[in-house]
Structure formats: C-alpha cells, structure tokens
Design a protein around this motif. Structure first.
Motif, PDB file in Angstrom:
ATOM      1  N   ASN A 119       0.827  -1.206   0.000  1.00 17.45           N
ATOM      2  CA  ASN A 119       0.000   0.000   0.000  1.00 17.45           C
ATOM      3  C   ASN A 119       0.865   1.261   0.000  1.00 17.45           C
ATOM      4  O   ASN A 119       2.098   1.187  -0.005  1.00 17.45           O
ATOM      5  CB  ASN A 119      -0.980  -0.012   1.187  1.00 17.45           C
ATOM      6  CG  ASN A 119      -0.272   0.008   2.537  1.00 17.45           C
ATOM      7  OD1 ASN A 119       0.879   0.425   2.671  1.00 17.45           O
ATOM      8  ND2 ASN A 119      -0.976  -0.437   3.578  1.00 17.45           N
ATOM      9  N   ASP A 120       0.217   2.420   0.012  1.00 19.01           N
ATOM     10  CA  ASP A 120       0.939   3.693  -0.077  1.00 19.01           C
ATOM     11  C   ASP A 120       1.846   3.931   1.126  1.00 19.01           C
ATOM     12  O   ASP A 120       2.800   4.711   1.042  1.00 19.01           O
ATOM     13  CB  ASP A 120      -0.058   4.850  -0.205  1.00 19.01           C
ATOM     14  CG  ASP A 120      -0.831   4.809  -1.521  1.00 19.01           C
ATOM     15  OD1 ASP A 120      -0.310   4.187  -2.474  1.00 19.01           O
ATOM     16  OD2 ASP A 120      -1.942   5.385  -1.585  1.00 19.01           O
ATOM     17  N   ALA A 121       1.543   3.285   2.240  1.00 16.83           N
ATOM     18  CA  ALA A 121       2.370   3.436   3.442  1.00 16.83           C
ATOM     19  C   ALA A 121       3.557   2.478   3.438  1.00 16.83           C
ATOM     20  O   ALA A 121       4.359   2.472   4.373  1.00 16.83           O
ATOM     21  CB  ALA A 121       1.525   3.213   4.690  1.00 16.83           C
ATOM     22  N   GLY A 122       3.664   1.657   2.382  1.00 15.12           N
ATOM     23  CA  GLY A 122       4.776   0.723   2.282  1.00 15.12           C
ATOM     24  C   GLY A 122       4.569  -0.578   3.017  1.00 15.12           C
ATOM     25  O   GLY A 122       5.518  -1.338   3.217  1.00 15.12           O
ATOM     26  N   GLU A 123       3.328  -0.869   3.415  1.00 19.43           N
ATOM     27  CA  GLU A 123       3.029  -2.095   4.151  1.00 19.43           C
ATOM     28  C   GLU A 123       2.587  -3.184   3.179  1.00 19.43           C
ATOM     29  O   GLU A 123       1.780  -2.942   2.270  1.00 19.43           O
ATOM     30  CB  GLU A 123       1.929  -1.828   5.181  1.00 19.43           C
ATOM     31  CG  GLU A 123       2.331  -0.794   6.232  1.00 19.43           C
ATOM     32  CD  GLU A 123       1.162  -0.390   7.103  1.00 19.43           C
ATOM     33  OE1 GLU A 123       0.013  -0.532   6.640  1.00 19.43           O
ATOM     34  OE2 GLU A 123       1.389   0.065   8.237  1.00 19.43           O
ATOM     35  N   TRP A 124       3.084  -4.408   3.409  1.00 21.19           N
ATOM     36  CA  TRP A 124       2.788  -5.525   2.526  1.00 21.19           C
ATOM     37  C   TRP A 124       1.538  -6.273   2.985  1.00 21.19           C
ATOM     38  O   TRP A 124       1.298  -6.427   4.182  1.00 21.19           O
ATOM     39  CB  TRP A 124       3.967  -6.498   2.482  1.00 21.19           C
ATOM     40  CG  TRP A 124       5.149  -5.970   1.718  1.00 21.19           C
ATOM     41  CD1 TRP A 124       6.245  -5.357   2.243  1.00 21.19           C
ATOM     42  CD2 TRP A 124       5.335  -5.997   0.306  1.00 21.19           C
ATOM     43  NE1 TRP A 124       7.122  -5.004   1.250  1.00 21.19           N
ATOM     44  CE2 TRP A 124       6.587  -5.387   0.035  1.00 21.19           C
ATOM     45  CE3 TRP A 124       4.578  -6.475  -0.763  1.00 21.19           C
ATOM     46  CZ2 TRP A 124       7.093  -5.254  -1.251  1.00 21.19           C
ATOM     47  CZ3 TRP A 124       5.085  -6.348  -2.049  1.00 21.19           C
ATOM     48  CH2 TRP A 124       6.314  -5.746  -2.279  1.00 21.19           C
TER      49      TRP A 124
END
Length: 226
Positions: free
Chosen positions: A89-94
């Motif tokens: 996602n945009d927050a860098g979470e997989w």
C-alpha cells in the motif's frame, strides 16, 4: 518423438486451465508454498551483484514469487508454476500473500527442460489488480522487461514508468529460447478459499481486514527488510 510431443501438449493444456479449476489443497501444502517463496526471495537477495535493486522494491506496488516454474519443450515449449502475490500500500506495508499461477506455451525449435524460480516485480497498483482478478498475458496485457540487477542500483524514473513488470529468474537446469513474453498470470481462486476461507481477494490484498498466517507474516517481514 511425435508421441512425446502429443503427450506434452496435452499435459500443458491441462495445466493452463488450473487457474480456473484447481483441486483442493491442504493448508500445510499451501503453507509450504509460502515458505518456498520466502526462501526464493531470501536467496535471491543474498547475492548483491545479482539481487533485485532495493530502490525498485521500495517503489513497486506488488511482487509475485514463483518457486520452481517448470519449463520444457519438444518442438512446442511450455511453462507452468504456482506462486504467491503480495501487494504494497501507499504506506509501504505488505499484504498477506494470495495464490497465483503462471503458464503459457510457445512455438519454436526447442529441445530441453528447465526449472526456474521466477520473481515478477509489479510497478503499479493497476498491475497488481490485473494479476489478482484476471488472466493477464505478459508482453500483451502487461508490458514485461528483464529486471535490472544489483542491490544498490539506482532506477531511472523513465524506466520505472515504462515497464509494468520486471522479471527475474534463477535457473536450475539448462534451456534455450525461454521468454516470459506470452506467459499467462492469473489468480487461483480455489486455493485462496482453501487458505483464507470465503474471502474476497481484494480484502486480502488491499485492506487490513485479513491477518496473515504465520508463514505469510514471515514472508512479509522478509520483504520489509528490502
């Protein structure tokens, strides 16, 4: 030779239908597939000169990892494998992994066989959505290019914008003339239901509603390092 060709083509045609209809799989078998994907990614990144660039992994929207894609040919080439797809996602979470297939055929003067670990780095969210919803033809529906290597390699913005998918492979056998262009990637609905229950694939990939399994969490934690 003719009998071998007929047998190979028959098996290949059956395999190409697996994204549509697959038999039930045990959770332990699917856990093993997730673990195998983690091993492939870990071993790929342990080689600084041939690793996927960290810059690319930071900017991508998703990744598909296929342990031991089988390729072979007797005049008519083919490839088939099962792997996992994760979205970022945009927050860098997989996200937790979902199960996807890779298959295809090619015509050519090829004799041999190969098994390879394949990683597809997907640069846009629309690409991830295509992989998870439809059967996508690489080089047709989605542009694909051989990925740059070197952990510290810096990616040019123009290159990132032009390529929808970057492909990487680690070969375990010998084969000539293999290309991912024409390969078909698609979701494996039955396996995802076996693993997560009656859950929408978008909820797995693009929301925080679904908790990853222990094996999924280990793969996510590995990807966080890159």
């Amino acid at each position: 030779m003719l009998k071998k060709m007929i047998a190979f083509v028959t098996v290949l045609c059956c395999l190409m239908l697996v994204a549509e209809e697959v038999p039930a799989a045990s959770v332990s078998k699917l856990n093993r597939r997730v673990r195998d994907a983690k091993i492939v990614m870990e071993e790929m990144q342990q080689m600084p000169d041939t690793a996927i660039p960290s810059d690319l992994l930071k900017k991508c929207a998703g990744i598909a990892i296929y342990p031991s894609v089988i390729k072979g040919a007797f005049g008519i080439g083919g490839q088939y494998g099962q792997g996992v797809l994760l979205a970022k996602n945009d927050a860098g979470e997989w996200s937790p992994p979902v199960f996807v297939s890779l298959g295809g055929a090619s015509i050519g003067f090829q004799i041999g066989g190969q098994a390879a670990d394949i990683i597809l780095v997907i640069m846009g969210k629309r690409g991830v959505e295509s992989f998870s919803h439809n059967n996508v033809t690489l080089g047709g529906d989605a542009s694909v290019a051989a990925g740059p290597v070197g952990r510290n390699a810096q990616m040019d913005t123009d290159i990132l914008l032009k390529a929808g998918v970057f492909s990487y492979s680690r070969t375990k056998g010998l084969f000539a003339g293999v290309s991912l262009k024409g390969a078909i990637v698609g979701p494996m609905k039955n396996l995802n239901e076996d693993y997560y229950g009656d859950v929408d694939i978008d909820d797995i990939l693009f929301s925080d509603k679904i908790e990853p399994t222990e094996q999924g969490e280990e793969l996510i934690n590995l990807l966080k390092q890159y």
